[in-house]
Scaffold this motif. Structure first.
Motif, PDB file in Angstrom:
ATOM      1  N   THR A  89       0.807  -1.217   0.000  1.00  0.00           N
ATOM      2  CA  THR A  89       0.000   0.000   0.000  1.00  0.00           C
ATOM      3  C   THR A  89       0.839   1.265   0.000  1.00  0.00           C
ATOM      4  N   GLY A  90       2.071   1.170   0.404  1.00  0.00           N
ATOM      5  CA  GLY A  90       2.979   2.316   0.443  1.00  0.00           C
ATOM      6  C   GLY A  90       4.399   1.811   0.429  1.00  0.00           C
ATOM      7  N   TRP A  91       5.221   2.299   1.368  1.00  0.00           N
ATOM      8  CA  TRP A  91       6.601   1.845   1.435  1.00  0.00           C
ATOM      9  C   TRP A  91       7.157   2.046   2.839  1.00  0.00           C
ATOM     10  N   SER A 113       2.353   5.880   3.824  1.00  0.00           N
ATOM     11  CA  SER A 113       1.184   5.541   3.013  1.00  0.00           C
ATOM     12  C   SER A 113       1.506   5.759   1.544  1.00  0.00           C
ATOM     13  N   ALA A 114       0.559   5.414   0.672  1.00  0.00           N
ATOM     14  CA  ALA A 114       0.769   5.590  -0.761  1.00  0.00           C
ATOM     15  C   ALA A 114       0.965   7.046  -1.140  1.00  0.00           C
ATOM     16  N   SER A 115       0.475   7.962  -0.298  1.00  0.00           N
ATOM     17  CA  SER A 115       0.647   9.388  -0.568  1.00  0.00           C
ATOM     18  C   SER A 115       1.936   9.953   0.002  1.00  0.00           C
TER      19      SER A 115
END
Length: 386
Positions: A89-91, A113-115
């Motif tokens: 979903t992210g990193w 998060s992905a953002s």
């Protein structure tokens, strides 16, 4: 097909076999020479004291001994080597702590998060000493390396799991590691003035609990052919690993290490060089030497951690000097990508890109204070070549 088109075509066909950012052409002809950077000149320092090209911006992610914003976790002292791991979903950004076990040495992670918003942070390794650099594996573990005599490699699990010591990888003054999924080996640097360059060949790829340690053998020149020889006693006692194989090549202060598409690059701080090893041809040469740069002064000194991008650009952080992260492009040109001002008693560490290649994380190990407690971890965003 030009070199950059070839590099991108290689990336597209690489699939999941290689590490993120490692599908390169081994087309560098060494050593690199001065040239204007691909992003243009550096602008005046921003609010964080960082000079960047137009279109790029920086932010502070964490500070040593302060709670990581958005979490309850206190960031470690002396942030050093790092890497980024995709988690679906992210990193996750992982960072070593280059202090003793008594002072909290080990490694920590920050989850995004992905953002790009911070959603968590925690420790993934503790009780170890002077964890300097390390390396990422294709199975998403982080090899955290102790930079002490007869230091060990610890395999940590940024996406979840308990860290494990890997003594079969040798006990010496470890610095960095780089995984080669083609030959199924791990390359290792040694931070000694008479250090060596090693590879670990696991008995089973993906399992680092057993295997053989080998050392590079070559002449005294800065280019030529090489072979590998087994290190008889990886434990390094009573005879140090670097002294066990006659004819093993000496490298002056091994630092960062990076693998991509049949080439491994590593840096040596004692002579300010970047070495490249062509694993297909069985040859080595210089990718950079600060004594051989023209025109003008060498932009890169105090060479340290190294990483790369899918566009074929190497990024090398400085330990001291003018606190730069420099670039070497596939056409063998070197330039300064960023400069951190007002932190002359620090060093830049842990450069690592996100999976999308649009964010670069790195740290200033001692920040503005010059103390391990003053470390700062940054993120730079902008139009990176991909």
């Amino acid at each position: 097909m030009d070199r950059r088109t070839m590099l991108r075509a290689t990336v597209a066909g690489a699939g999941a076999v290689a590490l993120p950012f490692t599908a390169w052409s081994a087309a560098y002809g060494a050593p690199a020479q001065n040239a204007p950077g691909p992003y243009g000149p550096l602008l005046a320092a921003d609010a964080n004291g960082i000079q960047l090209p137009a279109g790029f911006s920086s932010s502070v992610v964490a500070r040593s001994r302060q709670v990581v914003p958005g979490t309850s976790y206190t960031w470690h002292d002396a942030p050093d080597g790092g890497a980024v791991f995709a988690n679906g979903t992210g990193w996750v950004y992982v960072s070593n702590s280059e202090v003793t076990s008594a002072a909290g040495g080990g490694a920590s992670r920050i989850m995004f998060s992905a953002s790009g918003a911070v959603i968590g942070a925690s420790r993934i390794l503790g009780g170890t000493n002077v964890n300097c650099a390390g390396g990422k594996t294709p199975w998403n573990t982080w090899l955290s390396c102790e930079e002490v005599p007869r230091g060990s490699v610890f395999e940590t699990y940024p996406l979840g799991g308990a860290a494990v010591q890997r003594p079969a990888m040798g006990k010496f003054k470890h610095e960095a590691a780089a995984a080669d999924p083609v030959r199924q080996v791990i390359y290792l640097t040694e931070d000694e003035s008479d250090g060596r360059f090693y590879r670990f060949v696991p008995t089973t790829w993906g399992d680092l609990s057993a295997g053989r340690l080998e050392v590079l053998k070559a002449g005294t020149a800065t280019s030529g052919a090489f072979t590998w020889a087994r290190v008889p006693d990886p434990d390094g006692f009573p005879l140090a690993t670097r002294r066990q194989v006659s004819g093993s090549k000496v490298f002056n202060g091994g630092e960062g290490c990076y693998y991509a598409d049949d080439t491994v690059w590593f840096t040596t701080k004692g002579d300010n060089r970047v070495w490249q090893v062509n694993l297909t041809a069985g040859t080595y040469e210089l990718a950079y030497d600060d004594d051989l740069v023209s025109p003008g002064a060498a932009p890169l000194s105090g060479v340290d951690n190294i990483t790369g991008t899918t566009a074929g650009d190497l990024y090398i952080a400085e330990d001291g000097d003018t606190m730069d992260i420099c670039m070497i492009t596939p056409d063998d040109k070197i330039s300064t990508f960023l400069r951190v001002t007002g932190q002359s008693r620090s060093e830049l560490t842990g450069p690592a890109f996100t999976p999308a290649g649009d964010r670069l994380y790195f740290s200033s190990q001692r920040g503005t204070t010059g103390q391990s407690s003053g470390g700062i971890t940054y993120c730079v965003t902008g139009p990176f070549r991909r």
